[in-house]
Design a protein around this motif. Structure first.
Motif, PDB file in Angstrom:
ATOM      1  N   SER A   1       8.190  -2.023  -0.301  1.00 13.88           N
ATOM      2  CA  SER A   1       7.608  -1.951   1.255  1.00 13.88           C
ATOM      3  C   SER A   1       7.311  -0.732   1.616  1.00 13.88           C
ATOM      4  CB  SER A   1       8.866  -2.335   2.199  1.00 13.88           C
ATOM      5  OG  SER A   1       9.656  -1.411   2.126  1.00 13.88           O
ATOM      6  N   ARG A   2       7.612   0.414   0.618  1.00 12.34           N
ATOM      7  CA  ARG A   2       6.841   1.948   0.987  1.00 12.34           C
ATOM      8  C   ARG A   2       5.326   1.645   1.181  1.00 12.34           C
ATOM      9  NH1 ARG A   2       7.779   4.933  -3.411  1.00 12.34           N
ATOM     10  NH2 ARG A   2       7.221   2.908  -4.645  1.00 12.34           N
ATOM     11  N   ASP A   3       4.709   0.879   0.861  1.00 10.52           N
ATOM     12  CA  ASP A   3       3.297   0.695   0.782  1.00 10.52           C
ATOM     13  C   ASP A   3       2.872   0.866   2.442  1.00 10.52           C
ATOM     14  OD1 ASP A   3       0.689  -0.397   1.340  1.00 10.52           O
ATOM     15  OD2 ASP A   3       0.906  -1.273  -0.628  1.00 10.52           O
ATOM     16  N   GLU A   4       1.977   1.550   2.585  1.00 13.45           N
ATOM     17  CA  GLU A   4       1.657   1.871   3.923  1.00 13.45           C
ATOM     18  C   GLU A   4       1.177   0.711   5.009  1.00 13.45           C
ATOM     19  OE1 GLU A   4       2.085   4.555   5.760  1.00 13.45           O
ATOM     20  OE2 GLU A   4       3.006   5.748   4.216  1.00 13.45           O
ATOM     21  N   ARG A   5       0.889  -0.524   3.919  1.00 12.60           N
ATOM     22  CA  ARG A   5       0.370  -1.671   4.668  1.00 12.60           C
ATOM     23  C   ARG A   5       1.519  -2.559   5.179  1.00 12.60           C
ATOM     24  NH1 ARG A   5      -2.898  -4.072  -0.057  1.00 12.60           N
ATOM     25  NH2 ARG A   5      -1.167  -3.154  -0.920  1.00 12.60           N
ATOM     26  N   VAL A   6       2.757  -2.186   4.724  1.00 13.68           N
ATOM     27  CA  VAL A   6       3.984  -3.011   4.984  1.00 13.68           C
ATOM     28  C   VAL A   6       4.809  -2.043   6.018  1.00 13.68           C
ATOM     29  CG1 VAL A   6       6.008  -4.304   4.017  1.00 13.68           C
ATOM     30  CG2 VAL A   6       3.819  -3.965   2.866  1.00 13.68           C
TER      31      VAL A   6
END
Length: 319
Positions: free
Chosen positions: A237-242
């Motif tokens: 979830s470290r993805d900026e979209r999450v």
């Protein structure tokens, strides 16, 4: 240059497995070591629940249900996953889980031990199921954590030991009931307000598993081995979209509380104090909150994708 593949909303990352797998493994390293030290079955439960998640995502509902039913027969708390299957209207999986749990918990023991032996087993199970919760620090369940908090640290360390029941701790029981309603309501909101999607299954099953462990009256620290899928999703979830930076902070905070605070880093006495302060319980609450946020984020992205598809379809229609 090859095109970049964007994973579907809710799908796990296609990044290289190292450190994508290494970091979540580190997060459960201490519970995993404790699990094998005590020769417990959490690794088997993890395999069953992971297999069920995979099979349900692929559409093999009956196989997924049998795996969840087997896990429920081994440990009672995975039964909450059966309620999830029913809530999401995975009827074949829910029926298969219920039937397999019944067969393994009732039919097989009847065949092996006979009616007399099974009756004794049922009485023992009922007695243990209603015997309360150990208050010592090894038990990181939510009710035990609240009980230690309301008793006070000195009392749990020096005065109170053994097992307590709701009558012994009315304040803790009321707080536990209120918090249970709040935690369950967060998940119910996700299930009610979002559509059923295969890509949502890993996050939702991980959240239900974490909630089941928290609500169990007994949750020894090695149960946190079962948090591996949750850590995996939270790390992704470290993805900026999450969740972006919030996901990163939540992951490492929970990982440090779960494995970073250990006899190696704190010494045995310091580690015992940390467990009395319920650091595993706090970690599970952080993980659960993160998973709820991830599930909501994926649902929002899925709705945005559907809206964009409809807009493109409308724009392509002849006028």
């Amino acid at each position: 240059q090859s095109p970049v593949t964007v994973p579907a909303p809710g799908a796990l990352s296609t990044a290289p497995p190292f450190p994508f797998l290494f970091a979540p493994i580190f997060a459960v390293l201490l519970p995993l070591q404790t699990n094998f030290e005590h020769q417990n079955m959490n690794a088997l439960l993890l395999a069953l629940l992971a297999g069920a998640t995979w099979q349900l995502t692929l559409g093999s509902a009956v196989v997924a249900g049998v795996l969840i039913g087997t896990a429920t027969a081994l440990k009672a708390f995975p039964a909450l996953l059966i309620l999830y299957l029913a809530a999401r209207r995975y009827w074949a999986a829910a029926i298969a889980a219920t039937v397999s749990a019944f067969v393994l918990s009732v039919v097989v023991p009847l065949a092996v031990y006979g009616t007399t032996g099974f009756s004794q087993l049922a009485q023992d199970f009922w007695r243990l199921g209603n015997s309360g919760w150990p208050v010592r620090g090894n038990n990181q369940s939510l009710i035990a954590a609240i009980d230690r908090m309301t008793l006070g640290f000195s009392a749990t360390v020096f005065e109170v030991d053994g097992v307590r029941v709701p009558g012994d701790a009315p304040t803790a029981t009321m707080l536990f009931a209120a918090l249970t309603v709040l935690l369950a309501a967060a998940l119910v909101v996700i299930l009610v307000t979002t559509r059923r999607r295969p890509t949502a299954i890993p996050c939702e099953l991980a959240a239900v598993t974490v909630l089941a462990i928290l609500l169990s009256p007994i949750a020894w620290d090695h149960y946190w081995t079962l948090m591996f899928p949750a850590f995996l999703i939270l790390y992704d979830s470290r993805d900026e979209r999450v969740l972006g930076r919030t996901g990163q902070v939540a992951f490492w905070a929970a990982a440090i509380l779960t494995t970073g605070l250990s006899p190696l880093t704190l010494g045995r006495s310091g580690f015992n104090i940390a467990r009395e302060l319920s650091v595993y319980t706090i970690a599970a609450l952080v993980i659960y909150g993160g998973l709820i946020a991830v599930c909501a984020s994926h649902a929002k992205r899925a709705l945005e994708g559907i809206s964009q598809q409809r807009e493109r379809a409308a724009a392509s229609e002849p006028r």
